[in-house]
Design a protein around this motif. Structure first.
Motif, mmCIF file in Angstrom:
data_model
loop_
_atom_site.group_PDB
_atom_site.id
_atom_site.type_symbol
_atom_site.label_atom_id
_atom_site.label_comp_id
_atom_site.label_asym_id
_atom_site.label_seq_id
_atom_site.Cartn_x
_atom_site.Cartn_y
_atom_site.Cartn_z
ATOM 1 N N VAL A 123 6.245 -9.627 20.130
ATOM 2 C CA VAL A 123 4.840 -9.216 19.820
ATOM 3 C C VAL A 123 4.976 -8.398 18.438
ATOM 4 N N GLY A 124 4.941 -9.128 17.317
ATOM 5 C CA GLY A 124 5.375 -8.360 16.082
ATOM 6 C C GLY A 124 6.259 -8.763 15.124
ATOM 7 N N GLU A 125 6.478 -8.213 14.104
ATOM 8 C CA GLU A 125 5.828 -7.182 13.581
ATOM 9 C C GLU A 125 4.157 -7.243 13.413
ATOM 10 N N PHE A 126 3.362 -6.184 13.610
ATOM 11 C CA PHE A 126 1.794 -6.299 13.440
ATOM 12 C C PHE A 126 1.717 -5.027 12.522
ATOM 13 N N GLY A 127 0.905 -4.836 11.647
ATOM 14 C CA GLY A 127 0.449 -3.658 10.954
ATOM 15 C C GLY A 127 0.575 -3.605 9.427
ATOM 16 N N GLY A 128 1.484 -4.256 9.103
ATOM 17 C CA GLY A 128 1.678 -4.173 7.436
ATOM 18 C C GLY A 128 0.735 -4.856 6.695
ATOM 19 N N ASN A 129 -0.025 -5.795 7.124
ATOM 20 C CA ASN A 129 -1.015 -6.573 6.295
ATOM 21 C C ASN A 129 -2.253 -5.679 6.383
ATOM 22 N N ASP A 130 -2.574 -5.010 7.660
ATOM 23 C CA ASP A 130 -3.639 -4.355 7.731
ATOM 24 C C ASP A 130 -3.878 -3.141 6.658
ATOM 25 N N TYR A 131 -2.721 -2.342 6.453
ATOM 26 C CA TYR A 131 -2.567 -1.362 5.384
ATOM 27 C C TYR A 131 -2.513 -1.937 4.061
ATOM 28 N N SER A 132 -1.764 -2.984 3.972
ATOM 29 C CA SER A 132 -1.612 -3.384 2.477
ATOM 30 C C SER A 132 -2.908 -3.972 2.056
ATOM 31 N N THR A 133 -3.503 -4.540 2.813
ATOM 32 C CA THR A 133 -4.940 -5.119 2.263
ATOM 33 C C THR A 133 -5.722 -3.951 1.706
ATOM 34 N N ALA A 134 -5.924 -2.752 2.572
ATOM 35 C CA ALA A 134 -6.620 -1.566 1.836
ATOM 36 C C ALA A 134 -5.937 -1.186 0.622
ATOM 37 N N LEU A 135 -4.609 -0.808 0.838
ATOM 38 C CA LEU A 135 -3.719 -0.228 -0.559
ATOM 39 C C LEU A 135 -3.834 -0.918 -1.778
ATOM 40 N N PHE A 136 -3.913 -2.536 -1.689
ATOM 41 C CA PHE A 136 -3.954 -3.390 -2.719
ATOM 42 C C PHE A 136 -5.248 -3.051 -3.357
ATOM 43 N N PHE A 137 -6.320 -2.777 -2.604
ATOM 44 C CA PHE A 137 -7.636 -2.550 -3.199
ATOM 45 C C PHE A 137 -8.065 -1.238 -3.670
ATOM 46 N N GLY A 138 -6.892 -0.392 -3.801
ATOM 47 C CA GLY A 138 -6.749 1.142 -4.290
ATOM 48 C C GLY A 138 -7.233 1.939 -3.356
ATOM 49 N N THR A 145 -5.829 6.441 8.469
ATOM 50 C CA THR A 145 -7.293 6.237 9.612
ATOM 51 C C THR A 145 -6.910 4.901 10.345
ATOM 52 N N PHE A 146 -6.373 3.823 9.705
ATOM 53 C CA PHE A 146 -6.470 2.596 10.305
ATOM 54 C C PHE A 146 -5.325 2.397 11.447
ATOM 55 N N VAL A 147 -4.340 3.478 11.260
ATOM 56 C CA VAL A 147 -3.215 3.380 12.429
ATOM 57 C C VAL A 147 -3.688 3.486 13.820
ATOM 58 N N PRO A 148 -4.586 4.147 14.354
ATOM 59 C CA PRO A 148 -4.884 4.228 15.778
ATOM 60 C C PRO A 148 -5.627 3.012 16.078
ATOM 61 N N PRO A 149 -6.600 2.259 15.221
ATOM 62 C CA PRO A 149 -7.020 1.149 15.872
ATOM 63 C C PRO A 149 -6.199 -0.044 15.720
ATOM 64 N N VAL A 150 -5.011 -0.066 14.988
ATOM 65 C CA VAL A 150 -4.287 -0.844 14.533
ATOM 66 C C VAL A 150 -3.248 -1.023 16.066
ATOM 67 N N VAL A 151 -2.610 0.121 16.155
ATOM 68 C CA VAL A 151 -1.969 0.307 17.248
ATOM 69 C C VAL A 151 -2.687 0.027 18.710
ATOM 70 N N ASN A 152 -3.831 0.411 18.660
ATOM 71 C CA ASN A 152 -4.506 -0.069 20.116
ATOM 72 C C ASN A 152 -4.611 -1.592 20.230
ATOM 73 N N ALA A 153 -4.948 -2.217 19.142
ATOM 74 C CA ALA A 153 -4.993 -3.674 19.114
ATOM 75 C C ALA A 153 -3.616 -4.216 19.553
ATOM 76 N N ILE A 154 -2.429 -3.726 19.104
ATOM 77 C CA ILE A 154 -1.429 -4.293 19.376
ATOM 78 C C ILE A 154 -1.116 -3.982 20.824
ATOM 79 N N SER A 155 -1.372 -2.934 21.477
ATOM 80 C CA SER A 155 -1.368 -2.665 22.923
ATOM 81 C C SER A 155 -2.081 -3.472 23.809
ATOM 82 N N ASP A 156 -3.420 -3.768 23.481
ATOM 83 C CA ASP A 156 -4.461 -4.701 24.056
ATOM 84 C C ASP A 156 -3.594 -5.903 24.205
#
Length: 361
Positions: free
Chosen positions: A153-168, A176-187
């Motif tokens: 199950v994964g890797e997950f998370g890289g695209n969540d963070y890069s989506t925001a970073l690429f938009f500056g 602050t995205f890390v907790p919801p990302v990790v919770n979604a993986i856990s779920d």
């Protein structure tokens, strides 16, 4: 019966994985493990092993391919080819550019234009659940079947963070995205457990600060921004480290909640850091930070506007001496080494091919 036992005993010594205990192998994730759910790219993608582009973001096989082969399975078919494949030995639900979180999360933050696909961990597990009746039949039959299958199950998370970073967006906001990302993986892991999974490997995030895309696009003149030994971008690796620390904590919680389920963490981060620190140990004479396929020149051979397979691209003379393939994805040679670390240790504990997969890491 005696003959079949003898054949299995003989094959064990010929190739230990042939008589492995798993019924099937199922994979979820993003471009690090997509084997064709998104048909992007053309040669030189796929040049080393397949001789053609297959949807894999590499010159050849990925970690999941080497794991499948070592477990005695065929290469995992993409789940999108529903009518063309029998998935009784496994399926791949990973999608290039997949985020962990759904569309609404990014839309609320003005980031939805940065999404290429809608293939969150929730959607991938949902697709798996819909496919199950064709694989194993009734729910109880599926629970029995899945209890003898391996899930990655994964890797997950890289695209969540890069989506925001690429938009500056600033990295403190992205953190602050890390907790919801990790919770979604856990779920997602918990949903698979509910369906019958009892042997699950969950990879962490790669040290993205070691990849040419980040090193080029976010270059600074301050040497303090880079690891003195690795040359990797510190604050981007710190984001990956935070994700992995929170993910390991979440997996510990799931282990306590489901003591009869094997939930193992796969450590991409430490392995790739070791590539950067000790490339020659693995035969990577070109080091870990320079792109093989690109058209950028410079320190990292990466240019966001002229990437691998764009007009005028070049491919390094010996791909096997490189860790990085196209600026953000790795070469087959690097995937092979990583897969070995997961199958035999020490980067999955206990290793996937150990005789005690029910032990907890």
């Amino acid at each position: 019966m005696k003959l079949s036992i003898f054949i299995c005993f003989f094959l064990f010594f010929l190739r230990p994985s042939v008589c492995h205990r798993y019924n099937a192998l199922f994979n979820f994730g993003d471009s690090m493990s997509d084997t064709g759910n998104v048909r992007i790219g053309r040669l030189p993608y796929g040049m080393t092993f397949f001789g053609r582009a297959t949807g894999r973001c590499s010159d050849g096989r990925l970690v999941i391919d080497f794991i499948a082969q070592d477990l005695g399975f065929p290469l995992l078919p993409p789940s999108s080819e529903f009518l063309d494949h029998d998935f009784k030995q496994g399926a791949n639900f990973a999608v290039v550019a997949a985020t962990t979180l759904g569309f609404d999360f990014f839309n609320e933050r003005g980031l939805s234009k940065g999404l290429w696909v809608n293939a969150s961990v929730y959607i991938q597990v949902e697709r798996f659940e819909k496919l199950l009746p064709t694989i194993c039949g009734a729910p109880q039959d599926c629970k029995d079947f899945l209890s003898k299958s391996l899930f990655i199950v994964g890797e997950f998370g890289g695209n969540d963070y890069s989506t925001a970073l690429f938009f500056g967006r600033r990295i403190d906001e992205v953190s602050t995205f890390v907790p919801p990302v990790v919770n979604a993986i856990s779920d997602g892991v918990e949903r698979l457990i509910g369906l019958g999974a009892v042997d699950i490997v969950v990879p962490g995030l790669l040290p993205v600060g070691c990849f040419p895309l980040y090193l080029t696009n976010y270059h600074t003149p301050d040497p303090e921004d880079y690891g003195p030994k690795t040359g990797c971008g510190r604050k981007y690796n710190a984001l990956s480290w935070l994700h992995n620390a929170m993910l390991r904590k979440a997996l510990d919680h799931l282990r306590r909640k489901y003591p009869s389920v094997s939930i193992r963490y796969a450590d991409y981060y430490s392995q790739i850091i070791d590539f950067a620190l000790n490339p020659l140990k693995y035969g990577f004479t070109a080091g870990a930070l320079r792109t093989c396929c690109g058209n950028g020149g410079g320190v990292y051979n990466y240019d966001q506007g002229r990437r691998c397979n764009d007009k005028g691209y070049t491919v390094c003379e010996n791909v096997s001496t490189h860790v990085n393939w196209d600026g953000i994805h790795m070469t087959e040679a690097a995937h092979r080494v990583i897969a070995t670390g997961w199958l035999h240790g020490p980067y999955v504990d206990p290793p996937i091919l150990s005789s005690s997969s029910s032990s907890q890491s």
